[in-house]
Design a protein around this motif. Sequence first.
Motif, PDB file in Angstrom:
ATOM      1  N   ALA A   1       5.034  -7.156   4.698  1.00  0.00           N
ATOM      2  CA  ALA A   1       5.929  -6.061   5.074  1.00  0.00           C
ATOM      3  C   ALA A   1       7.270  -6.210   4.355  1.00  0.00           C
ATOM      4  O   ALA A   1       7.801  -5.241   3.803  1.00  0.00           O
ATOM      5  N   GLN A   2       7.801  -7.412   4.325  1.00  0.00           N
ATOM      6  CA  GLN A   2       9.072  -7.660   3.638  1.00  0.00           C
ATOM      7  C   GLN A   2       8.911  -7.539   2.123  1.00  0.00           C
ATOM      8  O   GLN A   2       9.797  -7.032   1.431  1.00  0.00           O
ATOM      9  N   PHE A   3       7.773  -8.000   1.610  1.00  0.00           N
ATOM     10  CA  PHE A   3       7.467  -7.920   0.179  1.00  0.00           C
ATOM     11  C   PHE A   3       7.525  -6.462  -0.283  1.00  0.00           C
ATOM     12  O   PHE A   3       8.210  -6.124  -1.247  1.00  0.00           O
ATOM     13  N   TYR A   4       6.807  -5.573   0.417  1.00  0.00           N
ATOM     14  CA  TYR A   4       6.781  -4.164   0.023  1.00  0.00           C
ATOM     15  C   TYR A   4       8.092  -3.452   0.339  1.00  0.00           C
ATOM     16  O   TYR A   4       8.476  -2.524  -0.366  1.00  0.00           O
ATOM     17  N   GLN A   5       8.804  -3.881   1.359  1.00  0.00           N
ATOM     18  CA  GLN A   5      10.114  -3.298   1.635  1.00  0.00           C
ATOM     19  C   GLN A   5      11.067  -3.586   0.479  1.00  0.00           C
ATOM     20  O   GLN A   5      11.908  -2.755   0.143  1.00  0.00           O
ATOM     21  N   SER A   6      10.919  -4.748  -0.172  1.00  0.00           N
ATOM     22  CA  SER A   6      11.801  -5.072  -1.295  1.00  0.00           C
ATOM     23  C   SER A   6      11.587  -4.109  -2.461  1.00  0.00           C
ATOM     24  O   SER A   6      12.508  -3.852  -3.223  1.00  0.00           O
ATOM     25  N   PHE A   7      10.381  -3.549  -2.612  1.00  0.00           N
ATOM     26  CA  PHE A   7      10.109  -2.554  -3.650  1.00  0.00           C
ATOM     27  C   PHE A   7      10.493  -1.149  -3.204  1.00  0.00           C
ATOM     28  O   PHE A   7      11.138  -0.407  -3.918  1.00  0.00           O
ATOM     29  N   PHE A   8      10.018  -0.754  -2.006  1.00  0.00           N
ATOM     30  CA  PHE A   8      10.108   0.627  -1.565  1.00  0.00           C
ATOM     31  C   PHE A   8      11.323   0.951  -0.711  1.00  0.00           C
ATOM     32  O   PHE A   8      11.642   2.120  -0.516  1.00  0.00           O
ATOM     33  N   GLY A   9      11.976  -0.060  -0.131  1.00  0.00           N
ATOM     34  CA  GLY A   9      13.015   0.224   0.846  1.00  0.00           C
ATOM     35  C   GLY A   9      12.356   0.600   2.155  1.00  0.00           C
ATOM     36  O   GLY A   9      11.300   0.079   2.499  1.00  0.00           O
ATOM     37  N   GLY A  10      12.947   1.523   2.879  1.00  0.00           N
ATOM     38  CA  GLY A  10      12.384   1.929   4.162  1.00  0.00           C
ATOM     39  C   GLY A  10      12.843   0.996   5.267  1.00  0.00           C
ATOM     40  O   GLY A  10      13.718   0.155   5.081  1.00  0.00           O
TER      41      GLY A  10
ATOM     42  N   HIS B   1       0.819  -8.003  13.324  1.00  0.00           N
ATOM     43  CA  HIS B   1       0.900  -6.568  13.054  1.00  0.00           C
ATOM     44  C   HIS B   1       2.332  -6.209  12.662  1.00  0.00           C
ATOM     45  O   HIS B   1       3.259  -6.448  13.421  1.00  0.00           O
ATOM     46  N   SER B   2       2.488  -5.632  11.486  1.00  0.00           N
ATOM     47  CA  SER B   2       3.803  -5.182  11.030  1.00  0.00           C
ATOM     48  C   SER B   2       3.672  -3.790  10.449  1.00  0.00           C
ATOM     49  O   SER B   2       2.621  -3.434   9.897  1.00  0.00           O
ATOM     50  N   GLU B   3       4.729  -2.991  10.573  1.00  0.00           N
ATOM     51  CA  GLU B   3       4.736  -1.630  10.066  1.00  0.00           C
ATOM     52  C   GLU B   3       6.013  -1.372   9.278  1.00  0.00           C
ATOM     53  O   GLU B   3       7.110  -1.667   9.745  1.00  0.00           O
ATOM     54  N   LEU B   4       5.842  -0.797   8.088  1.00  0.00           N
ATOM     55  CA  LEU B   4       6.953  -0.414   7.230  1.00  0.00           C
ATOM     56  C   LEU B   4       6.911   1.096   7.070  1.00  0.00           C
ATOM     57  O   LEU B   4       5.942   1.649   6.545  1.00  0.00           O
ATOM     58  N   GLN B   5       7.969   1.784   7.547  1.00  0.00           N
ATOM     59  CA  GLN B   5       8.043   3.232   7.374  1.00  0.00           C
ATOM     60  C   GLN B   5       8.915   3.528   6.164  1.00  0.00           C
ATOM     61  O   GLN B   5      10.075   3.104   6.085  1.00  0.00           O
ATOM     62  N   LEU B   6       8.334   4.233   5.205  1.00  0.00           N
ATOM     63  CA  LEU B   6       9.051   4.588   3.993  1.00  0.00           C
ATOM     64  C   LEU B   6      10.004   5.742   4.269  1.00  0.00           C
ATOM     65  O   LEU B   6       9.816   6.500   5.223  1.00  0.00           O
ATOM     66  N   ASP B   7      11.026   5.882   3.442  1.00  0.00           N
ATOM     67  CA  ASP B   7      12.000   6.968   3.618  1.00  0.00           C
ATOM     68  C   ASP B   7      11.337   8.340   3.552  1.00  0.00           C
ATOM     69  O   ASP B   7      11.810   9.295   4.154  1.00  0.00           O
ATOM     70  N   SER B   8      10.204   8.430   2.846  1.00  0.00           N
ATOM     71  CA  SER B   8       9.489   9.699   2.732  1.00  0.00           C
ATOM     72  C   SER B   8       8.636  10.009   3.956  1.00  0.00           C
ATOM     73  O   SER B   8       8.048  11.078   4.043  1.00  0.00           O
ATOM     74  N   GLY B   9       8.561   9.047   4.907  1.00  0.00           N
ATOM     75  CA  GLY B   9       7.849   9.281   6.154  1.00  0.00           C
ATOM     76  C   GLY B   9       6.521   8.563   6.281  1.00  0.00           C
ATOM     77  O   GLY B   9       6.029   8.369   7.383  1.00  0.00           O
ATOM     78  N   GLU B  10       5.901   8.175   5.154  1.00  0.00           N
ATOM     79  CA  GLU B  10       4.644   7.455   5.237  1.00  0.00           C
ATOM     80  C   GLU B  10       4.869   6.068   5.819  1.00  0.00           C
ATOM     81  O   GLU B  10       5.943   5.487   5.684  1.00  0.00           O
ATOM     82  N   THR B  11       3.844   5.537   6.457  1.00  0.00           N
ATOM     83  CA  THR B  11       3.924   4.208   7.040  1.00  0.00           C
ATOM     84  C   THR B  11       2.838   3.329   6.444  1.00  0.00           C
ATOM     85  O   THR B  11       1.693   3.768   6.287  1.00  0.00           O
ATOM     86  N   ILE B  12       3.200   2.112   6.093  1.00  0.00           N
ATOM     87  CA  ILE B  12       2.224   1.112   5.660  1.00  0.00           C
ATOM     88  C   ILE B  12       2.089   0.118   6.803  1.00  0.00           C
ATOM     89  O   ILE B  12       3.083  -0.465   7.248  1.00  0.00           O
TER      90      ILE B  12
END
Length: 118
Positions: free
Chosen positions: A26-35, A44-55
Amino acid sequence: MADGETLDLQFYSINLDGGENTSLPAQFYQSFFGGRLLKESFGHSELQLDSGETIVFSKNTEHCPVRPGTITIRCDHKVKNHPQFSNLKLVEQVPGKNYSLYEDPWGNWVWIYFTDSK
């Protein structure tokens, strides 16, 4: 369901294998995408992107079977300068095309479409 009726469906997330500690991807992808991290734990971790999608990153358990997934992103070649990019393993480079397949440290595949020339 009658002909012409539509289902009320909504896209929620892309689900990926998160390994033993789902906070790490989650932190790895947040470093690329923000959110923003909506939830962060070992299982279980969730990253919500600024565009609204969630990983969603999940740990594989008996009650939550998870297989590595695949995401596709578009970006320019500058992404290769990102400090985390070296953690992606090149799986396949498609000759004559502007995209390549990488694998993240958790076994998930990432197709990267490059939008500019090198």
